[in-house]
Design an enzyme around this catalytic site. Sequence first.
Site, short mmCIF file in Angstrom:
data_model
loop_
_atom_site.label_atom_id
_atom_site.label_comp_id
_atom_site.label_asym_id
_atom_site.label_seq_id
_atom_site.Cartn_x
_atom_site.Cartn_y
_atom_site.Cartn_z
N GLN A 91 0.83 -1.19 0.00
CA GLN A 91 0.00 0.00 0.00
C GLN A 91 0.87 1.25 0.00
O GLN A 91 2.05 1.21 0.34
CB GLN A 91 -0.93 -0.02 1.22
CG GLN A 91 -1.82 -1.27 1.23
CD GLN A 91 -2.84 -1.27 2.34
OE1 GLN A 91 -3.35 -0.22 2.73
NE2 GLN A 91 -3.17 -2.44 2.85
N LYS A 139 1.71 7.61 6.54
CA LYS A 139 0.64 6.70 6.10
C LYS A 139 -0.66 7.49 6.11
O LYS A 139 -1.16 7.87 7.18
CB LYS A 139 0.55 5.48 7.02
CG LYS A 139 1.72 4.52 6.87
CD LYS A 139 1.48 3.22 7.63
CE LYS A 139 2.63 2.25 7.41
NZ LYS A 139 2.40 0.96 8.10
N ALA A 143 5.68 8.46 11.25
CA ALA A 143 6.57 7.67 12.10
C ALA A 143 8.01 8.12 11.87
O ALA A 143 8.49 8.14 10.73
CB ALA A 143 6.42 6.19 11.80
N PHE A 183 11.85 8.22 11.37
CA PHE A 183 12.76 7.26 10.78
C PHE A 183 13.79 6.78 11.80
O PHE A 183 14.24 7.53 12.65
CB PHE A 183 13.51 7.91 9.61
CG PHE A 183 12.90 7.63 8.27
CD1 PHE A 183 11.54 7.41 8.14
CD2 PHE A 183 13.69 7.57 7.13
CE1 PHE A 183 10.97 7.15 6.90
CE2 PHE A 183 13.13 7.30 5.89
CZ PHE A 183 11.77 7.10 5.77
N ASP A 239 -0.53 -9.28 11.00
CA ASP A 239 0.32 -9.18 9.80
C ASP A 239 1.81 -9.08 10.16
O ASP A 239 2.57 -8.46 9.44
CB ASP A 239 -0.11 -7.95 8.99
CG ASP A 239 0.53 -7.92 7.61
OD1 ASP A 239 0.70 -8.99 7.01
OD2 ASP A 239 0.91 -6.83 7.15
N GLU A 268 12.73 -6.96 12.95
CA GLU A 268 14.10 -6.50 12.71
C GLU A 268 14.86 -6.30 14.03
O GLU A 268 14.25 -6.06 15.08
CB GLU A 268 14.09 -5.17 11.93
CG GLU A 268 13.55 -5.30 10.51
CD GLU A 268 13.65 -4.00 9.73
OE1 GLU A 268 14.39 -3.10 10.19
OE2 GLU A 268 13.01 -3.88 8.69
N ASP A 314 5.92 -1.27 11.44
CA ASP A 314 4.78 -1.56 10.59
C ASP A 314 3.62 -2.15 11.38
O ASP A 314 3.34 -3.34 11.32
CB ASP A 314 5.18 -2.51 9.45
CG ASP A 314 4.16 -2.49 8.31
OD1 ASP A 314 3.21 -1.70 8.38
OD2 ASP A 314 4.33 -3.27 7.35
#
Length: 558
Positions: free
Chosen positions: A255, A271, A375, A377, A444, A449, A464
């Site tokens: 998306q 987003k 968000a 970085f 999902d 990480e 995410d």
Amino acid sequence: MILFRKFRVLILMVFLVACTMHIMIDLLPKLEKRAAGSSSSAGGGGGCSCAHTPGEEPRSWAKQRPRAAAAAAEPGWPNKHSLRLLQDFSNEPNSNLTSHSLEKVTERAESEKRVRQLQLGSEERGLMRDTASGQKQRAVQGSSRLKALYEHPLYKPDLPHLSEDDSLFNLNSDVRFYPKAAGQQEWHNEGNVEEEEDSPAGEATGESYPNWLRFHIGINRYELYSRHNPVIGALLKDLVSQKITSVAMKSGGTQLKLIMSFQNYGQALFKPMKQTREQETPPDFFYFSDFERHNAEIAAFHLDRILDFRRVPPVAGRLVNMTQEIRDVTRDKKLWRTFFVSPANNICFYGECSYYCSTEHALCGKPDQIEGSLAAFLPDLALAKRKTWRNPWRRSYHKRKKAEWEVDQDYCDEVKQTPPYDRGTRLLDIMDMTIFDFLMGNMDRHHYETFEKFGNETFIIHLDNGRGQINLKRSTYLRLQLLAKEDFKLSSLMEESLLQDQLAPILIRPHLEAMDRRLRLVLKVLADCAEKEGFLSVVENDLEGQPSSHHHQAHRGR
């Protein structure tokens, strides 16, 4: 041979005659219009007026772009095809002026009037919402549950002593790799003027760096940020207030997401709002086909803090002007060309991505204002490499097949014997992440990480969070029990915490109550497991002596 040449000449003549006729047919209406216009102007006043007066500037995007950007742009961009996407032809200097053009001028004037009314109405609603939020905040300040929570002993354990290897960056050596970080005055925070005057010329202190860089410097082996780090609150304000200088689409992903750069050189992932807070995912939808929700990203950051994980990068909601803060500052042609005006006179765009990037799934403003989550970085991968791990308990992402962990009874034991889950706290961190996702309704989580510098002995980064088996840390278990009590009810704490966001309310009451229900389910599963396997086999004591994960061999119970 002579006949062949005559035939070629004949074909050429026919072609020239046809071209001449086409040109004459094309010019004839314009000549007639010019003659009619001159006769009407000689007659003194009657006739049709232009779509714009000579003193007005046509509403083409090429004219609206800043001159500096236009000068740097390639010749001919924006072109007629791009202008056509705006569905606004009546303003073009060479357009045919007909009765339809006059209707468009009238409609445009009416629409602009409606837009002004909408803007005034939205400002009034904003003031009402601000007043209501202010009243709520003042009401909870007297007996703040959130403040009481953070003063609880469970939220005060100290981290192990941090060595140089436990910090992601060394302030004196690593920061120089950031562009323009070596004492550039434009990097310094506003409001630190006295501090800058006191520091030696050409020397920048850690406090003078922008908040996003101070956030990066504070990352260590155990957390993204400390419990009461004032930089996080300042960074959240920056995400809302910093001027957006450029916008580009993020590559990859199903998306649309946008990378926004700020005047202080910070960056954030935007987003946009795709669904209202009241819209629910239909029960027949698969988890991998649902829309990502901007308010879920915001809520995830606040839930992460309440659980005391501190593994989600700072996220804030922002109302963005799609015209001034996206379209006019982007140099991404692929993004720019997808802007258009909807039949309701709202600015829309859809960008490029794997799914949901089409006119049918366009993102539209009201008329050009759109909500979204920003968000912060994490450090650039060139400076702080991250390793991506496949979640052992990921879904199958298939309409008919089940994942291996859903059908193999020995799967959990196999994971426990596989590095990095056979030692340290990684498996316990996976359980933390699983509970966090369950409370959020996020199904999902296919990967996670970690920072490569810290190896396997570090925390999991929760990235995410837009889609909204058990061994557990004792600290997590005790906090979950605490959040189930009436005095520290999870829904009440989330509601209070989310009031701090500009887009409040972030979650509606049914979503908040769903968190309480899910928390009760988690505690019931834990109680059942403890009764069956024994409490010490289910809950890992990570509080006694607070051992470092370097030397801690986790107990593995079934």
